[in-house]
Design a protein around this motif. Structure first.
Motif, PDB file in Angstrom:
ATOM      1  N   CYS A 213      -6.514 -17.734  14.778  1.00 31.88           N
ATOM      2  CA  CYS A 213      -5.628 -17.479  13.643  1.00 31.88           C
ATOM      3  C   CYS A 213      -4.576 -16.440  14.032  1.00 31.88           C
ATOM      4  CB  CYS A 213      -6.426 -17.038  12.423  1.00 31.88           C
ATOM      5  SG  CYS A 213      -7.535 -15.652  12.668  1.00 31.88           S
ATOM      6  N   ASP A 214      -3.526 -16.367  13.240  1.00 29.11           N
ATOM      7  CA  ASP A 214      -2.389 -15.506  13.554  1.00 29.11           C
ATOM      8  C   ASP A 214      -2.495 -14.116  12.936  1.00 29.11           C
ATOM      9  OD1 ASP A 214      -1.222 -17.577  14.970  1.00 29.11           O
ATOM     10  OD2 ASP A 214      -0.099 -18.311  13.238  1.00 29.11           O
ATOM     11  N   SER A 215      -3.138 -14.023  11.791  1.00 24.68           N
ATOM     12  CA  SER A 215      -3.135 -12.778  11.031  1.00 24.68           C
ATOM     13  C   SER A 215      -4.128 -11.762  11.586  1.00 24.68           C
ATOM     14  CB  SER A 215      -3.483 -13.074   9.568  1.00 24.68           C
ATOM     15  OG  SER A 215      -3.828 -11.906   8.876  1.00 24.68           O
ATOM     16  N   LEU A 216      -3.668 -10.519  11.755  1.00 21.94           N
ATOM     17  CA  LEU A 216      -4.543  -9.445  12.203  1.00 21.94           C
ATOM     18  C   LEU A 216      -5.640  -9.183  11.178  1.00 21.94           C
ATOM     19  CD1 LEU A 216      -5.159  -7.298  14.320  1.00 21.94           C
ATOM     20  CD2 LEU A 216      -3.513  -5.783  13.182  1.00 21.94           C
ATOM     21  N   ASP A 217      -5.291  -9.264   9.890  1.00 18.73           N
ATOM     22  CA  ASP A 217      -6.288  -9.096   8.832  1.00 18.73           C
ATOM     23  C   ASP A 217      -7.416 -10.109   9.004  1.00 18.73           C
ATOM     24  OD1 ASP A 217      -3.447  -8.690   8.016  1.00 18.73           O
ATOM     25  OD2 ASP A 217      -4.368  -7.679   6.306  1.00 18.73           O
ATOM     26  N   ALA A 218      -7.025 -11.367   9.256  1.00 20.01           N
ATOM     27  CA  ALA A 218      -8.009 -12.435   9.396  1.00 20.01           C
ATOM     28  C   ALA A 218      -8.891 -12.222  10.616  1.00 20.01           C
ATOM     29  CB  ALA A 218      -7.303 -13.784   9.476  1.00 20.01           C
ATOM     30  N   SER A 268      -8.695  -1.530   6.034  1.00 19.01           N
ATOM     31  CA  SER A 268      -7.711  -0.510   6.398  1.00 19.01           C
ATOM     32  C   SER A 268      -6.298  -1.077   6.452  1.00 19.01           C
ATOM     33  CB  SER A 268      -8.066   0.094   7.758  1.00 19.01           C
ATOM     34  OG  SER A 268      -9.380   0.592   7.784  1.00 19.01           O
ATOM     35  N   LEU A 269      -6.194  -2.405   6.556  1.00 19.33           N
ATOM     36  CA  LEU A 269      -4.884  -3.037   6.686  1.00 19.33           C
ATOM     37  C   LEU A 269      -4.272  -3.426   5.347  1.00 19.33           C
ATOM     38  CD1 LEU A 269      -5.612  -5.454   9.666  1.00 19.33           C
ATOM     39  CD2 LEU A 269      -4.651  -3.157   9.763  1.00 19.33           C
ATOM     40  N   ALA A 270      -5.042  -3.251   4.266  1.00 22.49           N
ATOM     41  CA  ALA A 270      -4.619  -3.771   2.966  1.00 22.49           C
ATOM     42  C   ALA A 270      -3.284  -3.195   2.500  1.00 22.49           C
ATOM     43  CB  ALA A 270      -5.700  -3.518   1.927  1.00 22.49           C
ATOM     44  N   ASP A 271      -3.030  -1.934   2.795  1.00 23.60           N
ATOM     45  CA  ASP A 271      -1.856  -1.270   2.221  1.00 23.60           C
ATOM     46  C   ASP A 271      -0.782  -0.932   3.245  1.00 23.60           C
ATOM     47  OD1 ASP A 271      -3.015  -1.246  -0.361  1.00 23.60           O
ATOM     48  OD2 ASP A 271      -4.214   0.506   0.202  1.00 23.60           O
ATOM     49  N   ILE A 272      -0.812  -1.578   4.405  1.00 19.87           N
ATOM     50  CA  ILE A 272       0.223  -1.279   5.393  1.00 19.87           C
ATOM     51  C   ILE A 272       1.125  -2.488   5.573  1.00 19.87           C
ATOM     52  CG2 ILE A 272      -1.263   0.370   6.564  1.00 19.87           C
ATOM     53  CD1 ILE A 272      -1.660  -1.603   8.791  1.00 19.87           C
ATOM     54  N   THR A 273       2.323  -2.266   6.043  1.00 18.00           N
ATOM     55  CA  THR A 273       3.353  -3.303   6.143  1.00 18.00           C
ATOM     56  C   THR A 273       3.208  -4.105   7.429  1.00 18.00           C
ATOM     57  OG1 THR A 273       4.897  -1.880   7.327  1.00 18.00           O
ATOM     58  CG2 THR A 273       4.920  -1.766   4.902  1.00 18.00           C
ATOM     59  N   PRO A 274       3.814  -5.300   7.485  1.00 11.48           N
ATOM     60  CA  PRO A 274       3.808  -6.074   8.725  1.00 11.48           C
ATOM     61  C   PRO A 274       4.397  -5.297   9.895  1.00 11.48           C
ATOM     62  CG  PRO A 274       4.503  -7.449   6.896  1.00 11.48           C
ATOM     63  CD  PRO A 274       4.422  -6.040   6.377  1.00 11.48           C
ATOM     64  N   GLU A 275       5.419  -4.479   9.612  1.00 10.15           N
ATOM     65  CA  GLU A 275       6.028  -3.686  10.683  1.00 10.15           C
ATOM     66  C   GLU A 275       5.020  -2.695  11.269  1.00 10.15           C
ATOM     67  OE1 GLU A 275       8.941  -5.627   8.347  1.00 10.15           O
ATOM     68  OE2 GLU A 275       7.371  -4.233   7.707  1.00 10.15           O
ATOM     69  N   GLN A 276       4.153  -2.149  10.401  1.00  9.53           N
ATOM     70  CA  GLN A 276       3.130  -1.214  10.874  1.00  9.53           C
ATOM     71  C   GLN A 276       2.018  -1.928  11.644  1.00  9.53           C
ATOM     72  OE1 GLN A 276       2.452   0.378   6.873  1.00  9.53           O
ATOM     73  NE2 GLN A 276       3.053   2.412   7.590  1.00  9.53           N
ATOM     74  N   LYS A 277       1.817  -3.211  11.321  1.00 13.41           N
ATOM     75  CA  LYS A 277       0.771  -3.976  12.013  1.00 13.41           C
ATOM     76  C   LYS A 277       1.202  -4.423  13.406  1.00 13.41           C
ATOM     77  CE  LYS A 277      -1.065  -5.867   7.696  1.00 13.41           C
ATOM     78  NZ  LYS A 277      -1.235  -7.081   6.863  1.00 13.41           N
ATOM     79  N   ALA A 281      -1.086  -5.170  16.891  1.00 19.76           N
ATOM     80  CA  ALA A 281      -1.238  -6.443  17.599  1.00 19.76           C
ATOM     81  C   ALA A 281      -0.891  -6.282  19.069  1.00 19.76           C
ATOM     82  CB  ALA A 281      -0.357  -7.503  16.950  1.00 19.76           C
ATOM     83  N   ALA A 282       0.127  -5.473  19.353  1.00 17.92           N
ATOM     84  CA  ALA A 282       0.526  -5.238  20.743  1.00 17.92           C
ATOM     85  C   ALA A 282      -0.592  -4.559  21.525  1.00 17.92           C
ATOM     86  CB  ALA A 282       1.795  -4.395  20.788  1.00 17.92           C
ATOM     87  N   ARG A 283      -1.326  -3.656  20.874  1.00 19.79           N
ATOM     88  CA  ARG A 283      -2.438  -2.971  21.540  1.00 19.79           C
ATOM     89  C   ARG A 283      -3.530  -3.962  21.950  1.00 19.79           C
ATOM     90  NH1 ARG A 283      -3.640   1.517  17.153  1.00 19.79           N
ATOM     91  NH2 ARG A 283      -5.658   1.609  18.215  1.00 19.79           N
TER      92      ARG A 283
END
Length: 354
Positions: A213-218, A268-277, A281-283
């Protein structure tokens, strides 16, 4: 595949899994014979019967199959999306003949043990190639597929589907293709994606779960569920052939994603923006080891590129890589947790004459 909102329970949201649409009819049962006759009489129904050739090929195998296999009643398979009836060997004979060329890279006893494996795939773009390769080698007895998205024309540079599949849910597209390969393999689809209300149904009883899947949340939610159940997670990232194995079956407290995100969890990802994610993902991928063309493409995403690039050959390689790990589990020789890069560009650039 799955966006954050598909992982949260929402009012009136329903979870429903579906077994493959095709129907298997036994030529030895009067009730099934009557159904076949009714279907055959429908306008435009296509009838395909090459069962005699199949039986002759089965009889020619070495060693000769048992009488139980040779005398097994044949089946009619109704493929409604093809408006077709196809006559095939029964399940034992079909599997014996279809997988005969696997021997002895996979022995008969090993192939039989594979039928005990239950494998889940989340994300059916790269995951389509993964699921199909697992099916084509006969590496499991049940596949569970989850993705809420439909097939778009832009997917056809890497998903081995066709224009006849456009705007159809990706799990349905994959399940149909697998059913046309092996109608006896159990495939269960979750076209709503992996949501809170479907998590137990999807995960419980799995031996392996594959994250495409693509989403970090997922990715984090999937691993939390897998770790709590002791299910190993496999993931293939097509750029540079990154293959990850997380053995939560052996390491119940193992950090998610090899600890590359520290103690971060899905909540922990619920309230952060895609830009912050994005840097998170790069890490995970380690930008210093991405291919040069991918590195050059990253600044262009959202500017001159619609999204991150993927190639069909890389996706096909990913399907083969993940299937090899699933096969290792089935053979009783699974790898430990860790990461390996199967980068064809690197190998090809190292070709030398001899």
């Amino acid at each position: 595949m799955t966006t954050a909102e598909h992982l949260l329970e929402r009012p009136n949201e329903k979870s429903e899994s579906h077994v493959s649409e095709h129907r298997i009819l036994n030529s030895a049962l009067e009730s099934d014979i009557a159904t076949v006759e009714e279907l055959a009489a429908l306008p435009g129904m296509r009838i395909l019967d090459a069962s005699q050739n199949q039986l002759e090929s089965l009889m020619g195998l070495l060693p000769s199959p048992s009488a139980e296999v040779l005398d097994e009643p044949q089946r009619w398979i109704h493929y409604p999306w093809r408006n077709s009836l196809v006559k095939l060997l029964g399940p034992k004979g079909f599997r014996t003949l279809r997988l005969d060329r696997n021997r002895n890279k996979i022995t008969l006893s090993e192939q039989e043990r594979m039928t005990e494996l239950r494998v889940g795939v989340v994300g059916l773009s790269v995951g389509h190639a993964v699921a199909h390769t697992i099916a084509i080698e006969g590496l499991c007895g049940e596949l569970r597929l989850a993705d809420f998205d439909v097939l778009d024309l832009s997917n056809l540079n890497r998903v081995p589907a066709s224009v006849f599949d456009l705007d159809i849910n990706k799990t349905t597209v994959a399940a149909r293709r697998i059913a046309e390969l092996d109608p006896y393999l159990t495939v269960v689809t979750h076209p709503e994606g992996l949501i809170a209300s479907s998590m137990d149904t999807f995960m419980d009883g799995l031996d392996i779960v594959i994250d495409e899947c693509d989403s970090l949340d997922a990715k984090l939610t999937l691993r939390e569920a897998a770790r709590s159940r002791g299910i190993p997670v496999l993931m293939e990232t097509s750029d540079g052939g990154i293959l990850d194995v997380e053995r939560f079956d052996l390491e119940p407290t193992r950090p998610l994603l090899h600890g590359l995100l520290g103690d971060l969890d899905a909540r922990s990802l619920a309230d952060i923006t895609p830009e912050q994610k994005a840097p998170m993902a790069a890490r995970i991928l380690d930008p210093t080891k991405l291919t040069p063309r991918m590195l050059a493409s990253l600044p262009e995403i959202g500017v001159s590129l619609s999204t991150w690039p993927q190639l069909g050959s890389d996706v096909a390689l990913g399907g083969a890589s993940v299937a090899a790990v699933v096969r290792a589990f089935g053979l009783g020789t699974p790898p430990p947790s860790g990461r390996v890069r199967i980068n064809l560009e690197t190998h090809i650039s190292a070709i030398v004459d001899f």
